[in-house]
Design an enzyme around this catalytic site. Structure first.
Site, PDB file in Angstrom:
ATOM      1  N   GLY A   1      24.400  40.005  29.779  1.00  0.00           N
ATOM      2  CA  GLY A   1      26.067  40.153  29.865  1.00  0.00           C
ATOM      3  C   GLY A   1      26.808  40.434  28.456  1.00  0.00           C
ATOM      4  O   GLY A   1      25.866  40.425  27.204  1.00  0.00           O
TER       5      GLY A   1
ATOM      6  N   ASP B   1      40.543  38.150  40.748  1.00  0.00           N
ATOM      7  CA  ASP B   1      40.433  38.859  39.541  1.00  0.00           C
ATOM      8  C   ASP B   1      38.881  38.939  39.367  1.00  0.00           C
ATOM      9  O   ASP B   1      38.280  38.039  39.006  1.00  0.00           O
ATOM     10  CB  ASP B   1      41.173  38.344  38.398  1.00  0.00           C
ATOM     11  CG  ASP B   1      40.754  36.965  38.034  1.00  0.00           C
ATOM     12  OD1 ASP B   1      40.609  36.575  36.762  1.00  0.00           O
ATOM     13  OD2 ASP B   1      40.147  36.215  39.001  1.00  0.00           O
TER      14      ASP B   1
HETATM   15  N1  LIG Z   1      23.752  32.423  38.550  1.00  0.00           N
HETATM   16  C1  LIG Z   1      23.298  33.357  38.400  1.00  0.00           C
HETATM   17  N2  LIG Z   1      22.414  33.727  39.381  1.00  0.00           N
HETATM   18  C2  LIG Z   1      21.609  34.850  39.442  1.00  0.00           C
HETATM   19  N3  LIG Z   1      22.016  35.720  38.488  1.00  0.00           N
HETATM   20  C3  LIG Z   1      23.017  35.660  37.709  1.00  0.00           C
HETATM   21  C4  LIG Z   1      23.613  34.411  37.525  1.00  0.00           C
HETATM   22  N4  LIG Z   1      24.511  34.610  36.473  1.00  0.00           N
HETATM   23  C5  LIG Z   1      24.541  35.923  35.786  1.00  0.00           C
HETATM   24  N5  LIG Z   1      23.421  36.492  36.593  1.00  0.00           N
HETATM   25  C6  LIG Z   1      22.761  37.788  36.420  1.00  0.00           C
HETATM   26  O1  LIG Z   1      22.907  38.070  34.810  1.00  0.00           O
HETATM   27  C7  LIG Z   1      23.837  39.255  34.618  1.00  0.00           C
HETATM   28  C8  LIG Z   1      24.692  39.042  33.336  1.00  0.00           C
HETATM   29  O2  LIG Z   1      25.469  38.002  33.561  1.00  0.00           O
HETATM   30  P1  LIG Z   1      26.737  37.615  32.698  1.00  0.00           P
HETATM   31  O3  LIG Z   1      27.783  36.480  33.400  1.00  0.00           O
HETATM   32  O4  LIG Z   1      26.287  36.950  31.398  1.00  0.00           O
HETATM   33  O5  LIG Z   1      27.343  38.705  32.473  1.00  0.00           O
HETATM   34  P2  LIG Z   1      28.214  39.815  33.143  1.00  0.00           P
HETATM   35  O6  LIG Z   1      29.267  38.950  34.128  1.00  0.00           O
HETATM   36  O7  LIG Z   1      27.370  40.870  33.949  1.00  0.00           O
HETATM   37  O8  LIG Z   1      29.099  40.569  32.146  1.00  0.00           O
HETATM   38  P3  LIG Z   1      30.270  39.857  31.040  1.00  0.00           P
HETATM   39  O9  LIG Z   1      29.777  38.984  30.270  1.00  0.00           O
HETATM   40  O10 LIG Z   1      30.854  41.152  30.481  1.00  0.00           O
HETATM   41  O11 LIG Z   1      31.085  39.273  31.898  1.00  0.00           O
HETATM   42  C9  LIG Z   1      24.558  39.283  35.818  1.00  0.00           C
HETATM   43  O12 LIG Z   1      25.122  40.530  36.008  1.00  0.00           O
HETATM   44  C10 LIG Z   1      23.765  38.865  37.056  1.00  0.00           C
HETATM   45  O13 LIG Z   1      22.840  40.025  37.271  1.00  0.00           O
END
Ligand SMILES: Nc1ncnc2c1ncn2[C@@H]1O[C@H](COP(=O)(O)OP(=O)(O)OP(=O)(O)O)[C@@H](O)[C@H]1O
Length: 420
Positions: free
Chosen positions: A147, A247
């Site tokens: 992310g 959101d």
């Molecule tokens: N609790 C979780 N269980 C399973 N996979 C997860 C979980 N949290 C995150 N991920 C995976 O990791 C990816 C990155 O998550 P993260 O929350 O860091 O960023 P994002 O939401 O994709 O983007 P941003 O940081 O821009 O909001 C997600 O898209 C998902 O595929």
């Protein structure tokens, strides 16, 4: 000579129970006294003496009872004071640990099972070594996704417990802010559609946030990843829309093993107002942000409705919120879809091929109409999120949490995949 008192006790009675020689002294006194000054009869003396003793006994009982009650009360009061001071101590320690975590390093507890919870936040402090062991030293193979704030790893702890560990670098202010917000907010929230916080860890420059594991990853990866949405039937998509009317963006909608959708990055979502417009583009939120935010930087509840409308379009069309066109320009799903969404003859042709012809057309028109309303450029034309929810509930089957009854004969009853 004075006559002896008529009522003198008979000789046999002189041996009657005498108390402390009172009988003898009474007799002795009677011998030389005139009739008028005669001592009271022995029975009266004995009775009086008994009454006196009874009074003493009652007094003693009353005094000891009062003393006993007071001792019990004093003990209870001291216990209460002790409890209060102890609680205050625990609270101050907890606050201290959370506050200290923000400024410096907190001494780590020794194992995953040893943890501390605070009244303010249910965040559990975890030991770095156990995180390292559970993620295979943060190996490539345990990466779940990346992310804007860092990598997310799958962690398998001893005892079969699995979780998702997000590693945030400490080099930017926003990482530290996200860390604090996630702990503050998510730690206090327990909601079936918000990803639960399991704990946190601080190790050198790194901050770690441990979340419940969402086995089916993000909606974004389900729709736009290798499976191209094939696991998501029409009804599952409607359920996801219902679960997540907030959101959003599809990468923040995570799906558990039963495709229950939950929102992640809650702390970030709340503070997104602090982000510069540039940051929003960088973090991939572009495409979900309502036009009024880009114009004057304002985010309101109606901006959430806009973002929800974009997610609804993603679910319907299987397209990304922003896609590159042939001329290597970007086109938003809203601009692209709007003219076709309002044309019933064209609408079925732009639906995600994975779910094309698998739904009741009336339902499709209804959802498309909701999406069109949600993405109106003018915020006041958009519906309230509660109205959106009310319109979606009848489209979700009862077994998935909605109110739609499906008869086994219905062509859409057992659909799993698109017939295409
Ligand atoms: N609790 C979780 N269980 C399973 N996979 C997860 C979980 N949290 C995150 N991920 C995976 O990791 C990816 C990155 O998550 P993260 O929350 O860091 O960023 P994002 O939401 O994709 O983007 P941003 O940081 O821009 O909001 C997600 O898209 C998902 O595929």
């Amino acid at each position: 000579r004075a006559t002896p008192p008529e009522a003198s006790a008979p000789a046999g009675q002189q041996a009657a129970p005498a108390v402390n020689g009172s009988v003898a002294s009474a007799n002795g006194a009677a011998a030389g006294l005139p009739a008028a000054a005669a001592p009271p009869p022995l029975v009266v003396i004995v009775v009086e003496r008994h009454q006196h003793l009874r009074r003493e006994l009652i007094a003693a009982i009353v005094v000891s009872s009062v003393a006993g009650v007071m001792i019990v009360l004093a003990a209870l009061y001291s216990f209460f004071l002790w409890r209060r001071s102890r609680r205050a101590l625990v609270d101050s320690k907890d606050t201290q640990s959370i506050d200290t975590a923000r400024i410096a390093f907190v001494p780590m507890l020794n194992s995953f099972n040893s943890y501390k919870t605070s009244k303010k936040s249910a965040a559990v402090m975890m030991d770095y070594t156990s995180l390292e062991a559970a993620t295979g030293k943060f190996s490539e193979s345990s990466v779940l996704g990346v992310g804007g704030f860092g990598c997310v790893y799958k962690a398998n702890f001893d005892g079969g417990f699995a979780a998702a560990v997000k590693r945030l670098g400490n080099e930017t202010q926003s990482c530290q802010k996200e860390f604090e917000n996630e702990l503050d907010l998510l730690g206090r929230i327990r909601h079936p559609n918000i990803v639960s916080l399991v704990g946190f860890c601080i190790h050198e420059e790194n901050r770690f946030i441990i979340y419940e594991l969402m086995e089916n990853g993000s909606l974004d990866s389900q729709l736009h990843g290798p499976s191209h949405g094939s696991a998501l039937t029409w009804h599952v998509r409607m359920k996801i829309a219902l679960d997540t009317a907030r959101d959003l963006k599809s990468s923040n909608i995570l799906l558990d093993s039963d495709f229950n959708a939950k929102i992640s990055d809650f702390g970030l979502a709340v503070t997104i107002g602090n982000h510069s417009k540039g940051n929003i583009k960088l973090s991939g939120t572009m495409g979900y942000v309502a036009p009024e935010y880009l114009l004057d930087g304002k985010l309101t509840e109606k901006s959430d409705v806009y973002a929800f409308g974009v997610v609804l379009l993603e679910l319907l069309l299987g397209r990304k919120p922003v896609e590159k066109t042939a001329q290597s320009q970007c086109q938003s799903i809203v601009t692209w879809a709007m003219p076709q969404l309002t044309d019933r003859s064209k609408l079925p042709n732009i639906i995600d091929p994975m779910i094309k012809n698998t739904m009741d057309l009336k339902h499709l028109y209804q959802v498309a109409a909701v999406a069109v309303l949600c993405v109106q450029p003018e915020p006041s034309y958009r519906p309230l999120i509660t109205d959106v929810l009310h319109s979606l509930v009848p489209l979700v089957p009862m077994e998935l949490g909605g109110t739609l009854r499906i008869s086994p004969e219905s062509p859409y009853a057992t659909q799993k995949h698109s017939p295409c």
